[in-house]
Structure formats: structure tokens, C-alpha cells
Design a protein around this motif. Structure first.
Motif, PDB file in Angstrom:
ATOM      1  N   GLU A  48       0.728  -1.269  -0.192  1.00 43.25           N
ATOM      2  CA  GLU A  48       0.105  -0.046  -0.055  1.00 43.25           C
ATOM      3  C   GLU A  48       0.851   1.167  -0.052  1.00 43.25           C
ATOM      4  N   ASP A  62       2.990   2.405  -5.503  1.00 48.50           N
ATOM      5  CA  ASP A  62       2.198   2.160  -6.363  1.00 48.50           C
ATOM      6  C   ASP A  62       1.915   0.967  -7.216  1.00 48.50           C
ATOM      7  N   ALA A  63       3.289   0.149  -7.500  1.00 50.31           N
ATOM      8  CA  ALA A  63       3.104  -1.184  -7.756  1.00 50.31           C
ATOM      9  C   ALA A  63       4.372  -1.730  -7.172  1.00 50.31           C
ATOM     10  N   HIS A  80      -3.986  -9.377  -7.385  1.00 49.74           N
ATOM     11  CA  HIS A  80      -3.752  -8.184  -7.140  1.00 49.74           C
ATOM     12  C   HIS A  80      -2.972  -7.472  -8.527  1.00 49.74           C
ATOM     13  N   LYS A 125      -1.666  -3.981  -8.857  1.00 46.22           N
ATOM     14  CA  LYS A 125      -0.628  -3.514  -8.055  1.00 46.22           C
ATOM     15  C   LYS A 125       0.848  -4.356  -7.996  1.00 46.22           C
TER      16      LYS A 125
END
Length: 292
Positions: free
Chosen positions: A26, A29-30, A55, A58
């Protein structure tokens, strides 16, 4: 865009390990999730693929490969890319007792270059196991690989510690060789010397930001990097422009490595191909009837 290019997850930790990894992600961004060195590799890669697919907005995954044990064929890596949806491969040469330029490994690099799969060399770090071969952690051993496969994207993990100077030479010499600046926030002096050395060599653009999670945390690593100059305020030691450091943190590593994080699903591609073929057949049939 902040990309943490160096994270791991231990699937033996179950839901707790997954929750911790998700919480850490979190902050950025990735992130790139590197498969750990667990056997059998095929099962390990499947677990990773299943996790990152949940996910995918992400995360991207890099599957683990052991050339001495896995079949050195393009189909093997093709399966990692197309069936599992992983975006690269990671090698643990020192831990596996494999010379980075071994003939069996070179066949893998050839396949990886053909498939546009970046190769991550996780050969070194601050904690190297007793049984690992320290000689194989030396970044200069990748020079032969980079010369033989100039289009192959290569990432040297952990700045090649303890051989940082070799890493700097490699990224300066080869266009497609990069290094991840995965630091230990508590090792401020080591971090400072590494960043200054890279800056003085003029290769700051070849560094990718990483945390090394779970051994590190992206937020703490970012704070340490941005706070380096403040620690030197009352000294005559050389500093590095804050903007240059921010560029490392905010570099889009996925773009640098040629990774598309939002590819069209394979099923959708197949469906569209079938639709085009069907449409073409209908048009052709109509043409024949009109001609008749």
C-alpha cells in the motif's frame, strides 16, 4: 510512480504473510514480487502467479528458475510468461552453486531474451548463507551474459553487496543492466557511500528502488534515502541532489524493464482472434455468393 522492485512473500506463512505483504504494498504504486528459492520451482511459481493475479493492478511476479534442475528450453520460460502470467525470472546463482555464465544458464538467457523476460540476479545481499558460493555473487561475472545477450534486461539485486563497485561498473558499461537500490535503513553509512559512488559515476538513472520486503519496508527506505543530506548538514562530506534521489524513488521500473502491467488477458486475445477469423470467413462467403 513509485515501484518497489524487490519484494518477497513466504507462502508457508499463510494468510498472515499475505496480509503483511499487501499492507506493505500500500506504500507504493506497484511492486515486483520475486519468487523465493523453494523447491519444486514449478509449484512455487504457481503459488506466486495465483497470488499476484489477484492483485494484478498492483503487482507483477518473477518466477524462480534453477538451470541445473529445470529444462533449459524456450517452452519452459514460455509457460512462465504465457500460462502463469509472470513477467520475469529470478536466479539465485550463489545459493544454487551455479556460475552465472554456465552453459545451461546461457540457454535460459537466450530464451529469456527471445521472450522479452527480464532476468533478476538475486546473488548477493547483507545475509549470505554459509553454503552459498560467494565467488558467484560477483557482478562482473554477468559481463559475459550482458555481452552475449545485449537486449536482455538484467537487474543486479541489492547493489551486488558486498561488490558494489563491480555493480556500478556493470550498469555503466551495459545499456540494459540495472541495479536495485535495496537498502537497510539502519545501515545509513553504507547507503550514503553507495548513493554517492553511483552519483559520482553518473549512473543514477540505472538504479531501481527496492525495499527487500519482508526484510525491509518501502516507507522506511524512502525516508532514509530522502534524509541522507540532512544527516550531513554540519559536515563537509559530499552530498547528492535531492532531486536525483527522488528520481530513483519515483522511477517507473516497470516501464524501464519493458513490463506491461495491464496486458490484455490471453482468453480475450483468443476470443478476438476467433471473432476476426469468423468475421473474415463470413465476408469471404458473402463475396463468393455475390460473385456467383
Amino acid at each position: 510512480m513509485i515501484v518497489d522492485c524487490h519484494t518477497h512473500i513466504d507462502f508457508s506463512g499463510g494468510d498472515i504473510a499475505k496480509s503483511e505483504h499487501l499492507a506493505a504494498a500500500e506504500t507504493v504504486d506497484a511492486c515486483i514480487v520475486l519468487a523465493t528459492l523453494e523447491r519444486p520451482c514449478e509449484e512455487n511459481n504457481k503459488k506466486l502467479a495465483k497470488y499476484v493475479s489477484k492483485h494484478k493492478e498492483k503487482m507483477v511476479g518473477f518466477g524462480v528458475v534453477i538451470p541445473g534442475e529445470d529444462k533449459a528450453k524456450a517452452n519452459n520460460l514460455k509457460s512462465i510468461k504465457e500460462k502463469l502470467g509472470l513477467k520475469g525470472v529470478v536466479f539465485y546463482c550463489s545459493a544454487c552453486g551455479m556460475h552465472p555464465a554456465h552453459s545451461s544458464a546461457m540457454r535460459f538467457y537466450e530464451s529469456a531474451q527471445e521472450l522479452d523476460l527480464p532476468v533478476y540476479f538475486h546473488n548477493s545481499g547483507s545475509t549470505i548463507k554459509t553454503e552459498a558460493i560467494l565467488n558467484y555473487t560477483q557482478p562482473y561475472l554477468l559481463d559475459e551474459v550482458a555481452r552475449e545477450f545485449p537486449a536482455l534486461k538484467i537487474i543486479i539485486a541489492n547493489m551486488g553487496v558486498p561488490f558494489v563497485e563491480q555493480t556500478i561498473s556493470m550498469v555503466a558499461k551495459h545499456e540494459n543492466v540495472y541495479a536495485d537500490l535495496t537498502i537497510k535503513p539502519r545501515n545509513v553509512w553504507q547507503t550514503y557511500n553507495t548513493v554517492v559512488a553511483v552519483y559520482e559515476q553518473g549512473v543514477m538513472d540505472k538504479l531501481l528502488f527496492g525495499s527487500g520486503f519482508p526484510s525491509g519496508n518501502a516507507g522506511q527506505c524512502i525516508e532514509t534515502l530522502l534524509g541522507l543530506n540532512m544527516l550531513l548538514a554540519d559536515t563537509n562530506l559530499p552530498t547528492v541532489p535531492r532531486g536525483s534521489i527522488r528520481n530513483i524513488i519515483e522511477r517507473n521500473s516497470l516501464e524501464v524493464l519493458g513490463i506491461n502491467n495491464n496486458p490484455e488477458p490471453q482468453e480475450d486475445k483468443s476470443k478476438k482472434i476467433k471473432e476476426r477469423k469468423s468475421s473474415g470467413a463470413i465476408k469471404e462467403e458473402g463475396k463468393i455468393r455475390n460473385d456467383g
